[in-house]
Design a protein around this motif. Structure first.
Motif, PDB file in Angstrom:
ATOM      1  N   GLY A   1       0.828  -1.198   0.000  1.00  0.00           N
ATOM      2  CA  GLY A   1       0.000   0.000   0.000  1.00  0.00           C
ATOM      3  C   GLY A   1       0.864   1.250   0.000  1.00  0.00           C
ATOM      4  O   GLY A   1       0.616   2.194  -0.746  1.00  0.00           O
ATOM      5  N   ALA A   2       1.907   1.215   0.798  1.00  0.00           N
ATOM      6  CA  ALA A   2       2.749   2.407   0.922  1.00  0.00           C
ATOM      7  C   ALA A   2       3.400   2.755  -0.412  1.00  0.00           C
ATOM      8  O   ALA A   2       3.445   3.922  -0.798  1.00  0.00           O
ATOM      9  CB  ALA A   2       3.810   2.179   1.989  1.00  0.00           C
ATOM     10  N   ILE A   3       3.882   1.756  -1.125  1.00  0.00           N
ATOM     11  CA  ILE A   3       4.572   2.136  -2.357  1.00  0.00           C
ATOM     12  C   ILE A   3       3.595   2.465  -3.470  1.00  0.00           C
ATOM     13  O   ILE A   3       3.996   2.916  -4.525  1.00  0.00           O
ATOM     14  CB  ILE A   3       5.611   1.082  -2.823  1.00  0.00           C
ATOM     15  N   SER A   4       2.313   2.300  -3.218  1.00  0.00           N
ATOM     16  CA  SER A   4       1.339   2.685  -4.239  1.00  0.00           C
ATOM     17  C   SER A   4       0.826   4.105  -4.061  1.00  0.00           C
ATOM     18  O   SER A   4       0.071   4.586  -4.895  1.00  0.00           O
ATOM     19  CB  SER A   4       0.128   1.746  -4.194  1.00  0.00           C
ATOM     20  N   GLN A   5       1.195   4.752  -2.962  1.00  0.00           N
ATOM     21  CA  GLN A   5       0.583   6.043  -2.660  1.00  0.00           C
ATOM     22  C   GLN A   5       1.411   7.221  -3.165  1.00  0.00           C
ATOM     23  O   GLN A   5       2.600   7.087  -3.430  1.00  0.00           O
ATOM     24  CB  GLN A   5       0.377   6.197  -1.157  1.00  0.00           C
ATOM     25  N   GLN A   6       0.742   8.341  -3.266  1.00  0.00           N
ATOM     26  CA  GLN A   6       1.390   9.543  -3.768  1.00  0.00           C
ATOM     27  C   GLN A   6       1.408  10.668  -2.742  1.00  0.00           C
ATOM     28  O   GLN A   6       1.776  11.785  -3.065  1.00  0.00           O
ATOM     29  CB  GLN A   6       0.648  10.055  -5.007  1.00  0.00           C
TER      30      GLN A   6
END
Lengths: 136, 785, 487, 161
Positions: free
Chosen positions: C287-292
């Motif tokens: 989830g973290a690496i998908s966020q902006q």
């Protein structure tokens, strides 16, 4: 006896769950109230078989009382639920003032992540040109 | 040593913090720790050379057996000298290379920190401390590569280096911890003295090798190194030639003697190392950018080093140590030369450079460039020759399959090395013309580090034994646990190695003349994707996987979350209860019909709340449930509860009505059939779950000491007859205190939400942004101006 | 009997009441808040020292004997949690006062902040499950209100998710308490192990799972974490920092308590926990690496990191538990700091969205350092505090031969590093964007509070020796039967 | 809300007796059904009554103190009962009692429980008061929905403030 209460708790949890799964905040609130009642029924089960009110007037066998401790738990829980319900009502109210809409929408940022897939890769820097591009 | 490391840390951080102030003073300051480290090396050198390693210990986390154990043996001494010696040269060079600004000062500070980390790495005696410094070098290299952070390429390269070396570092940690567990010691020395065997140790070793391979840019993980060339040249010269990439080589040197007996060790090392040496060389000979040429040359040389250091037998180890020194000297020098050219001419492209005229002031730099390139190529009279000669001799002496494969591989690689060295040097030996130079010649101080390092290269090439003979002997001896006499010399007489050297040089020259057709030929055979592209695809894959997973799971839909949570929390334990506990008989006698009637009423009302189409109607029916509950409380014998429930229910309804009068009268109708069915399913799971859970406990009949105590003590101790109330205010008064805190907070929240932004009823003047709905003064007037 | 150990649970309530009464004066509210927290910090230090001397200290509320009155218990675990928590509360309050915004705009901020403190302290100190329920309610209601102070649309939406799911947790908690009382006749933690002995072991496991689930919602473990990333990022920064840094850890604390109380040797549940831990780590970091957006990235990490703590718990060994405790303690500091820095970035650039902020390193190098150190610590980079915690976990995992978990936790740390790099590359590197000119000055109090926390986390790394030893002693108290094993 | 004379008069008649009943519940709670909660709730119900009769203005004019004071005061009293004994070295919320001779009522018991219950009742009353403060006011229709926002808009600037 407990079968009846178990069934009642089950019924309250089922109807409560059904309502909590709606998108209208009002219905969710009602569902939460039903679930709370369900939890109170469980506390009533914990108090055991029906008995006399737990007042000491010198006549009763102590063991004839309905167990007072779960009663106290339930009372505390009821009041807490009241406070939280009021807060949720205020939240519903505020939501209505802001949107004129009583439904709970999907989280906008989650939706955005779902719909704009390319931004991550760019951010990672993975598709940037590198010095190796000069390699001939 | 600890003092030296602390000095690095203190000065590094100091420079970083004071960067805007320091500017041009950062470079001289950065030289101080290196000098201190060299001084330290000199003081311990006599003991170390006598075979007495220096040790120190500093306790950190005793519970985890973590302590900063340091030791310096022969190899450690070699590494300290390299790291600090070249560090000193780089510091001197940086002063001329960079403009005196804050960014340059920060680079200098990071370089000092890096030097400290590298020193820690080569002196660590505790495997976890080794990893600690290893990872620190990765992180600092990431920051150094990303220093020119406005450049997109720099950011990408930094990411690449970080992910690759960082992952390798974690593999190393995992591997080291496994090895240490198997060996029963955290000490590097003890671990290697009595290396563990078995499957677990094999896995651990594999992970360690993975760490080595990524850090030392071996194929197929080499691509981060050429990418890292976006860093400023002093950084490249230091990290990516002389120090950081040597970390893996250093570790390979230490591990090889202990693990060379494993069947898989030599094949793995030789395959990876030779592949890297040849492939790197093939890439190097087609570069026009001199820095990239050196970068691929470094990859190739690292392969060479890995072969030598990992091979594990005596002569290879000696050759490995010698090449370690020679390579650090010539590669750092060459990078510095490229930096000078780039700095003065603003290009590193060999074609563009060929168009430019260099003035007479360039003489010394050009001489040094050619001589050092000769060292890289392994031409006699240079340090590189001594090392390569040793390497040839080692594999010839070893013989067998290993010897044959090794000698074929490194000769092939060395031919390529000769060719790309010539390609590099040819830029510098062209005749230069008079004084109408296009490019300003470098100042004397700018060139000084190059001259010094070149002098060392030649010195070792001419008389290796007096300069590094003892060092190499002791270092190799410490590694192998034996007395070693290497007899490094320029002239060993005419032997196979010398013949091979001559052949190598000749073939190299030939290949250089034929570079263009050769490149065309091999270009067709190039692999379809290079390392960088592979990394990129991998990273994209990871991002895609992450995003797909996340969007599947984190849908943003509250009902979905609720359904999952309730089903897991209630349904899960209920399922366990259903399958593993004995549930009581369902048909237990029902002796109190009032309860049954009330329960039926409550359940019916609860069900009705679902179907009532109007909001207020639903609330009234909900009130029915609440009053029904109150009735149930009465029937069970809980009047206090009933009274409270009754009052609260009333107030709740009032509050609902007050709010709902603002909302539409009817619920909106949804025709979402599938959704309805899903909701019913979830409701059924939770409802049945609650039912099962209650049944599961109903068979139990515990004693309830707390209640008995409450009954017994209410009147005599608390002087109250209403036991429930006595519990609430005496026995469990703290619960009640918490509960009224909840009420107070809820009241705060309610007023905030209800009144924030509400317009003043009569004035019609828009409120100021600071209107505070909770301020007592605004409570009366509704608005404050 | 040591009555004073109950003080942290009730003193903030008194202070909250005072804060309500002086609502007209923000200055008085600030003095009350800061003064109370400073006093509590002193108490917490004393508690830490004295619990180490006495193993366990108790007091009975109202002087009523054990199962009748509420027991307050302070052992090393409560003491270390309490100290870290109060330290965070104090630092964040300073930060919030510096920031102004919600703090100065709403009379309710200070009182509710103090009730939050009271709830958290009560949760750490109580030895009674129903009182724990009440403590949870106090801290949850406070968090609802703090989350929605300001009443912005995003807050209301996030608040709805948060409140509804927290309420479900409360209701199931209450139900579980009812069931527990029915089955055992007690809600006193000290009495539970004995009372549980009388039960069918299968039923014991049912209870363990029930409570772990209930607390798991609050701790945001997989698959119960959804609410967190959708709600936390929308609160005011200071509030998010406390929530993500601290509140979920109260859930973890409760998980540790219940596991060590009623299922210290239930390896089946331990295995379940390990699976949950692995999934929590992976899904969270994905989830973290998908966020902006900085706060959302950090919120997903809050989920991912919970996995590490559950990992330590699930091992059911002293080493694992000690590692988990050390991890929690250092993590609370690190995560709070990261959110505070994220807030500074937002404050300085007007947004936390990585697409709209760039080049902070150029405009504010100091902020870069304030971000970098905790970020690297979060990823477990040595020698920062996160590394010590992670190493302790890995070591304990290897000890128990939990290879998969060890592998997952190492892989997740590199992904953590990757996403920290994403913030670094996105917000700090690059050319400063046009809006950099519109940057606002950063109030000193905010920067100082953040800086102090960074220093604290470095201090934890340096002092990891005694801290781990303390955590190990804490774990030994919690798991008296499990043997510890040396490498 | 329209005012109705009948409701108004009834409310004013019921009010004193309701308050007395609340007081009774509060004081006798230790021995009979009742106590701080229930007493507070009944007293709170009278606020509802006044509200029905005369709207928020009447409520404010009848209740002399502001809800904040009631709430804060109530919690302060209850929390003091818990905290002060600790400062004196006794267990948290230690119970104490003494007896006083009142001229008319005879001997009366003053105990920590009673003081605590008074605090509880105050908070309950304050909360209910607050709820009416929040939702009780009639809102002029022209102010409703002015700050409407379409669903799905994420970043929302300081709406309404």
């Amino acid at each position: 006896m407990t079968t009846v209460f178990a069934a009642l708790a089950g019924a309250l949890f089922a109807t409560g769950t059904y309502l909590v799964l709606q998108r209208e905040l009002t219905r969710m609130l009602i569902g939460l109230a039903l679930l709370s009642h369900g939890a109170n029924v469980v506390l009533l089960v914990a108090a055991g078989d029906p008995g006399r009110p737990a007042f000491l007037d010198g006549r009763d066998e102590p063991s004839a009382f309905l167990d007072p401790l779960p009663q106290a738990f339930a009372l505390t829980a009821i009041v807490i639920t009241f406070g939280v319900t009021c807060f949720l009502l205020a939240l519903a109210y505020r939501s209505w003032v802001l949107t004129q809409d009583d439904t709970v929408q999907d989280d906008p940022e989650d939706v955005r992540v779902r719909e704009e897939p390319d931004a991550d890769i760019e951010r990672s820097g993975a598709d940037q040109p590198t010095i190796e591009a000069q390699d001939r | 040593m600890i003092a030296t490391l602390s000095l690095h840390l203190a000065i590094g951080i100091g420079i970083l913090l004071a960067a805007p102030v320091l500017r041009r003073w950062a470079a001289p300051l950065a030289a101080v720790p290196s000098l201190a480290s060299l001084a330290f090396a000199m003081t311990i050198a006599p003991d170390v050379l006598d075979g007495e390693p220096w040790t120190a210990t500093f306790t950190w986390v005793p519970g985890l057996d973590l302590s900063v154990d340091l030791f310096v043996d022969g190899l450690g001494l070699v590494m300290i000298l390299l790291v600090s010696g070249i560090g000193l040269a780089i510091a001197a060079y940086s002063g001329s290379y960079f403009a005196p600004n804050a960014t340059a000062a920060r680079t200098a500070g990071l370089l000092v920190l890096f030097a400290g980390a590298m020193l820690g790495l080569v002196t660590a005696e505790h495997v976890v401390i080794l990893y600690l410094f290893w990872e620190l070098t990765s992180i600092l290299s990431w920051l150094l590569i990303g220093q020119r952070h406005t450049d997109a390429a720099a950011r990408a390269a930094a990411t690449h280096a970080l992910v690759l070396t960082g992952s390798g570092g974690l593999a190393l940690l995992g591997g080291l911890v496994i090895l240490a567990r198997e060996a029963g010691t955290w000490s590097v020395v003890e671990l290697l003295a009595d290396p563990p065997g078995g499957t677990a140790a094999g896995v651990g070793l594999g992970l360690v090798v993975l760490g080595i391979v990524t850090k030392s840019a071996q194929y197929p993980f080499h691509a981060w190194l050429p990418g890292a060339m976006v860093a400023p040249t002093p950084v490249s010269a230091y990290l990516h030639s002389a120090t950081m990439v040597k970390a893996g080589i250093y570790l390979a040197l230490r591990l090889a003697p202990a693990f060379v007996h494993l069947d898989a060790w030599q094949p793995v090392v030789l395959t990876i190392g030779l592949l890297t040496m040849v492939a790197g060389g093939l890439r190097a000979i087609r570069q026009d950018d001199l820095k990239l040429l050196l970068a691929f040359g470094t990859v190739s040389q690292l392969g060479f080093l890995f072969v030598l250091t990992g091979a594990g037998f005596e002569y290879a180890t000696i050759a490995g140590v010698t090449l370690l020194v020679a390579h650090a000297l010539f590669k750092a020098t060459l990078f510095l030369v490229v930096g000078i050219v780039d700095h003065q001419a603003h290009t590193r492209d060999r074609h563009e450079l060929a168009e430019l005229r260099l003035g007479t002031g360039w003489g010394p730099v050009r001489v040094c460039a050619v001589l050092t390139a000769a060292s890289m190529a392994g031409v006699p009279l240079m340090a590189g020759f001594i090392a390569k000669e040793e390497a040839y001799a080692a594999f010839i002496y070893e013989g067998g399959t290993v010897g044959l494969v090794g000698i074929v591989g490194i000769v092939t690689g060395s031919i390529l090395t000769m060719a790309y060295s010539l390609r590099f040097a040819s830029v510098f030996w062209r005749r230069s013309d008079r004084n109408d130079a296009d490019v300003k010649s470098p100042s004397w101080t700018f060139g000084a580090p190059v001259y010094v390092l070149t002098a060392l290269t030649i010195g070792i090439g001419l008389v290796p034994a007096p300069i590094i003979g003892d060092l190499v002997d002791v270092a190799s001896g410490d590694l192998l646990g034996a007395e070693v006499a290497s007899e490094l010399a320029l002239w060993h007489g005419v032997n196979t190695a010398l013949v091979l050297s001559v052949l190598t040089i000749a073939a190299g020259v030939l290949l250089w003349r034929l570079t263009d057709p050769f490149v065309r030929l091999t270009g067709r055979a190039a692999p379809p994707i290079d390392g960088y592209r592979a990394f990129q695809i991998g990273l994209e894959g990871l991002f895609t996987l992450a995003r797909v997973t996340t969007t599947r799971i984190q849908t943003g839909s509250l009902p979905r979350y609720i359904a999952i949570i309730l089903m897991v929390v209630v349904g899960g334990p209920a399922l366990v209860a259903l399958t593993t506990t004995s549930l009581p008989d369902l048909a237990d006698p029902l002796d109190v019909p009032v309860q049954l009637a009330l329960a039926g009423f409550i359940a019916g009302a609860a069900l009705a709340t679902i179907f009532v189409p109007r909001r207020l109607g639903a609330v009234v029916v909900l009130g029915g449930v609440g009053y029904g509950m109150a009735g149930l409380f009465v029937a069970q014998g809980a009047p206090d509860l009933a009274l409270t429930q009754f009052a609260i229910e009333t107030l709740t309804i009032v509050a609902f009505v007050l709010v709902l009068r603002q909302l539409p009268a009817r619920f909106s109708r949804s025709d979402d059939r599938a959704g309805q069915i899903r909701r019913m399913g979830a409701a059924a799971v939770v409802g049945v779950g609650a039912f099962v859970l209650v049944l599961a406990v109903s068979g139990t009949d515990p004693t309830t000491p707390a209640s008995d105590l409450a009954v017994a003590q209410a009147l005599p101790e608390a002087e109250g007859r209403n036991i429930v109330n006595v519990i609430l205010v005496d026995f469990r008064g703290l619960d009640t205190l918490g509960e009224i805190a909840v009420l107070l907070v809820a009241a705060v929240g309610v007023t905030t939400l209800a009144r924030v932004g509400r317009r003043p009823p009569r004035t019609g003047v828009p409120p100021l942004p600071e209107v505070d709905p909770l301020d007592p003064t605004t409570m009366d007037k509704d608005a404050r101006t | 009997m040591t009555p004073w150990i109950a003080l942290p649970a009730v003193l903030p309530l008194l202070a909250a009441a005072a804060s309500v009464l002086v609502g007209r004066s923000r200055a008085a509210q600030r003095i009350i808040g800061l003064g109370t927290l400073t006093a509590l910090l002193g108490l917490a230090v004393r508690l830490l020292i004295e619990t180490d001397r006495n193993d366990v200290m108790t007091t009975q509320a109202g002087g009523w004997v054990a199962p009748l009155g509420i027991t307050f218990v302070a052992d090393r675990l409560s003491a270390i949690m309490l100290l870290v928590a109060i330290g965070m509360f104090l630092a964040v309050l300073v930060y919030a006062i510096g920031q102004g915004d919600e703090e100065s705009r709403h009379v309710g901020f200070h009182p509710v902040y103090l009730t939050l403190v009271a709830g958290v302290c009560m949760a750490f100190l109580t030895g009674d499950l129903f009182n724990l329920f009440v403590a949870f309610e106090v801290l949850l209601v406070s968090s609802y209100v703090l989350l929605t102070l300001g009443g912005r649309l995003a807050q209301v939406r996030a608040g709805t998710t948060y409140v509804v799911i927290s309420l479900l947790a409360s209701i199931t908690f209450l139900m579980s308490l009812g069931l527990l009382y029915r089955a055992t006749g007690t809600v006193n933690l000290a009495d539970l192990p004995a009372a549980m002995e009388a039960l069918d072991p299968a039923l014991r496991r049912v209870f363990l799972l029930l409570f772990l689930g209930v607390f798991g919602i609050k701790a945001a473990i997989f698959p119960l974490f959804f609410w967190l990333p959708d709600s936390y990022p929308n609160a005011p920064t200071a509030i998010t920092a406390v929530f993500a840094g601290l509140l979920t850890k109260v859930g973890v604390y409760a998980m540790i308590r219940i596991q060590t109380t009623i299922g210290p040797d239930d390896t089946v549940v331990g295995t379940v926990l390990l699976v949950v831990a692995a999934l929590t780590m992976v899904i969270g970091v994905f989830g973290a690496i998908s966020q902006q957006e900085i706060k959302r990235i950090l919120s997903f990490h809050a989920v991912s990191q919970i996995g590490y703590m559950v990992f330590g718990l699930g091992l059911l060994t002293v080493a694992g538990l000690a590692a988990a405790i050390l991890y929690i303690a250092q993590y609370i500091v690190v995560k709070t700091t990261l959110f505070l820095t994220g807030g500074l970035v937002e404050r300085a650039s007007g947004t936390g969205h990585l697409d709209r902020v760039d080049g902070m390193l150029r405009t504010r190098p100091l902020l870069g350092m304030l971000f970098l150190l905790p970020a690297l610590s979060l990823a477990g980079v040595p020698p920062l505090s996160g590394f010590v915690g992670k190493f302790a976990l890995v070591d304990a995992g290897v000890d128990s031969r939990s290879w998969v978990l060890v592998g997952v936790s190492l892989a997740v740390s590199i992904m953590t590093l990757l996403s920290m790099n994403k913030i670094w590359a996105g917000a700090f590197m690059g050319e400063p964007t046009a809006n950099a000119e519109a940057t606002r000055p950063l109030p000193t109090a905010m920067v100082v509070a953040t800086g102090v926390l960074v220093a604290v986390s470095i201090g934890i790394a340096l002092g990891a020796g005694p801290i781990y030893a303390y955590a190990e002693r804490a774990a030994e108290t919690l798991l008296p039967l499990a043997g510890s094993s040396a490498p | 809300m329209k005012r109705s004379v009948i409701v108004d008069v009834t409310a004013r008649l019921i009010l004193p007796s309701a308050l007395l009943f609340a007081l009774h519940l509060l004081l006798s709670g230790h021995d009979r059904p009742g106590g701080g909660f229930v007493g507070g709730l009944v007293a709170g119900a009278t606020i509802a009554l006044i509200f029905v009769a005369g709207g928020m203005e009447d409520v404010r004019s009848v209740v002399p103190v502001r809800p904040w004071t009631i709430l804060g005061g109530g919690l302060a009293v209850a929390a003091s009962v818990a905290t002060v004994p600790i400062l004196l070295g006794n267990p948290v919320m230690d119970n104490w009692k003494f007896y006083v001779d009142l001229p008319l009522l005879g001997e009366a018991k003053i105990s920590s429980a009673l003081v605590f219950d008074i605090g509880v009742a105050a908070v309950v009353i304050g909360t209910i008061f607050m709820v009416f403060e929040a939702f009780g006011d009639e809102e002029p229709p022209e102010y409703r929905g002015e700050v409407r926002q379409g669903p799905g808009s994420g970043q929302h600037p300081e709406v309404g403030s």
